[in-house]
Enzyme design. Structure first.
Site, mmCIF file in Angstrom:
data_model
loop_
_atom_site.group_PDB
_atom_site.id
_atom_site.type_symbol
_atom_site.label_atom_id
_atom_site.label_comp_id
_atom_site.label_asym_id
_atom_site.label_seq_id
_atom_site.Cartn_x
_atom_site.Cartn_y
_atom_site.Cartn_z
ATOM 1 N N ASN A 10 -10.527 11.288 -1.873
ATOM 2 C CA ASN A 10 -10.078 12.530 -2.342
ATOM 3 C C ASN A 10 -10.990 13.108 -3.480
ATOM 4 O OD1 ASN A 10 -8.663 14.784 -3.051
ATOM 5 N ND2 ASN A 10 -6.793 13.578 -4.250
ATOM 6 N N TRP A 11 -11.637 14.252 -3.239
ATOM 7 C CA TRP A 11 -12.563 14.450 -4.451
ATOM 8 C C TRP A 11 -11.871 15.536 -5.276
ATOM 9 C CZ3 TRP A 11 -17.539 16.236 -1.162
ATOM 10 C CH2 TRP A 11 -18.061 15.421 -0.412
ATOM 11 N N LYS A 12 -10.615 15.920 -5.164
ATOM 12 C CA LYS A 12 -9.786 16.935 -5.876
ATOM 13 C C LYS A 12 -10.885 18.070 -5.971
ATOM 14 C CE LYS A 12 -7.989 12.836 -7.818
ATOM 15 N NZ LYS A 12 -6.683 12.443 -8.655
ATOM 16 N N HIS A 95 0.530 15.423 -2.273
ATOM 17 C CA HIS A 95 -0.188 14.498 -3.302
ATOM 18 C C HIS A 95 0.554 14.822 -4.549
ATOM 19 C CE1 HIS A 95 -3.358 13.538 -6.450
ATOM 20 N NE2 HIS A 95 -3.705 12.553 -5.336
ATOM 21 N N GLU A 97 -0.530 15.262 -7.697
ATOM 22 C CA GLU A 97 -0.732 16.623 -8.319
ATOM 23 C C GLU A 97 -0.333 17.890 -7.675
ATOM 24 O OE1 GLU A 97 -5.162 15.689 -8.274
ATOM 25 O OE2 GLU A 97 -4.450 13.894 -9.494
ATOM 26 N N GLU A 163 0.994 6.040 -3.876
ATOM 27 C CA GLU A 163 0.111 6.308 -4.886
ATOM 28 C C GLU A 163 1.227 6.474 -5.970
ATOM 29 O OE1 GLU A 163 -3.732 8.339 -3.925
ATOM 30 O OE2 GLU A 163 -2.263 10.009 -3.987
ATOM 31 N N GLY A 169 -5.646 8.271 -11.552
ATOM 32 C CA GLY A 169 -6.758 8.838 -12.505
ATOM 33 C C GLY A 169 -6.404 8.028 -13.941
ATOM 34 N N SER A 209 -6.192 4.614 -9.072
ATOM 35 C CA SER A 209 -7.165 3.764 -9.775
ATOM 36 C C SER A 209 -7.927 2.821 -9.004
ATOM 37 C CB SER A 209 -6.902 3.418 -10.908
ATOM 38 O OG SER A 209 -6.506 4.365 -11.980
ATOM 39 N N GLY A 230 -9.377 8.420 -5.308
ATOM 40 C CA GLY A 230 -9.847 9.587 -6.144
ATOM 41 C C GLY A 230 -11.232 9.541 -7.030
ATOM 42 N N GLY A 231 -11.323 9.237 -8.272
ATOM 43 C CA GLY A 231 -12.363 9.295 -9.032
ATOM 44 C C GLY A 231 -13.401 8.438 -8.590
#
Ligand code: PEP
Length: 254
Positions: A10-12, A95, A97, A163, A169, A209, A230-231
């Protein structure tokens, strides 16, 4: 049975078209057709550029959201059919976010998943508790609530991503046993809605994470069938290492 691991990045809100092209040109040679299923989820604006590069490769494209209606007066929204047209085969829905900043609810998340499936996309339904909910002992109650609408979905075009919000994150992943407990509960929920056979095939991903250094121990758990990253997915080498760890899990029988 053996569930094929699914690793989704997930590149956000990261990645313009040039970056996307360079990233995928580096990633593609490292992804094997008979390995884990690999999905990258760029921002909407990079999907078309990504589609040109991944076509015919084992890397699938996912979007990060879709609307629950097929069309209409919804300024700023994108339908699942539009995503399919541009080359996506998966979409993330619900998600945390989206829940935290954009008013996503348990109901709209499931409605988006249903819309994705109508357009023949796979939906990755994200669920998970906040830190306060975990500390209050409410984790399973939250997951129960977030999966009430599962019965309206097609399990063949579904993955669930557990998640925990406190792990996204933050650099603090759930422990393997915390993940396994949540995943086992989610599989039980799937059993209640879809029956034994479909629940056995359903992939339940862990997200929060995930890194090359912790993914193997998470994937070693019985009900952890992949990862939503993600990151760490923004770094090709790191994402490739995560895919390699998942390939190692394919040799185990479960
Ligand atoms: C995510 O965005 O779904 C996620 C899990 O992020 P991170 O890996 O950065 O925690």
């Amino acid at each position: 049975m053996t569930r094929r691991p699914l690793i989704a990045g997930n590149w956000k809100m990261h990645g313009d078209c040039a970056w996307t092209q360079s990233y995928l040109e580096q990633l593609l040679p490292q992804v094997e057709a008979n390995g884990p299923e690999v999905v990258v989820c760029p921002p909407f604006t990079a999907l078309a550029a990504a589609a040109v590069i991944v076509v015919g490769s084992p890397v699938a494209l996912g979007a990060q959201n879709c609307h629950w209606e097929d069309k209409g007066a919804f300024t700023g929204e994108v339908s699942a059919a539009m995503l399919a047209e541009v080359g996506a085969s998966w979409v993330l829905v619900g998600h945390s976010e989206r829940r935290q900043y954009f008013g996503e609810t348990d109901e709209t998340a499931v409605s988006r998943a249903a819309a994705a499936q109508r357009a023949r996309l796979g939906a990755i339904l994200c669920v998970g508790e906040t830190l306060a909910q975990r500390q209050g002992g409410e984790t399973l109650a939250v997951l129960e609530r977030q999966t009430r609408g599962l019965g309206g979905l097609d399990p063949a075009r579904l993955a669930i991503a557990y998640e925990p919000v406190w792990a996204i994150g933050t650099g603090h992943n759930a422990t393997p046993s915390q993940a396994q407990q949540a995943h086992a509960f989610l599989r039980q929920r799937a059993r209640e809605h879809f029956g034994d056979e479909a629940a056995r095939h359903l992939r339940i991903l862990y997200g929060g994470s995930v890194k090359p250094g912790n993914v193997a121990e998470l994937l070693a758990e019985e009900d952890v069938d992949g990862a939503l990253v993600g990151g760490a997915s923004l770094d090709v080498a790191g994402f490739s290492a995560i895919i390699q760890a998942a390939a190692g899990r394919m040799t185990s029988t479960r």
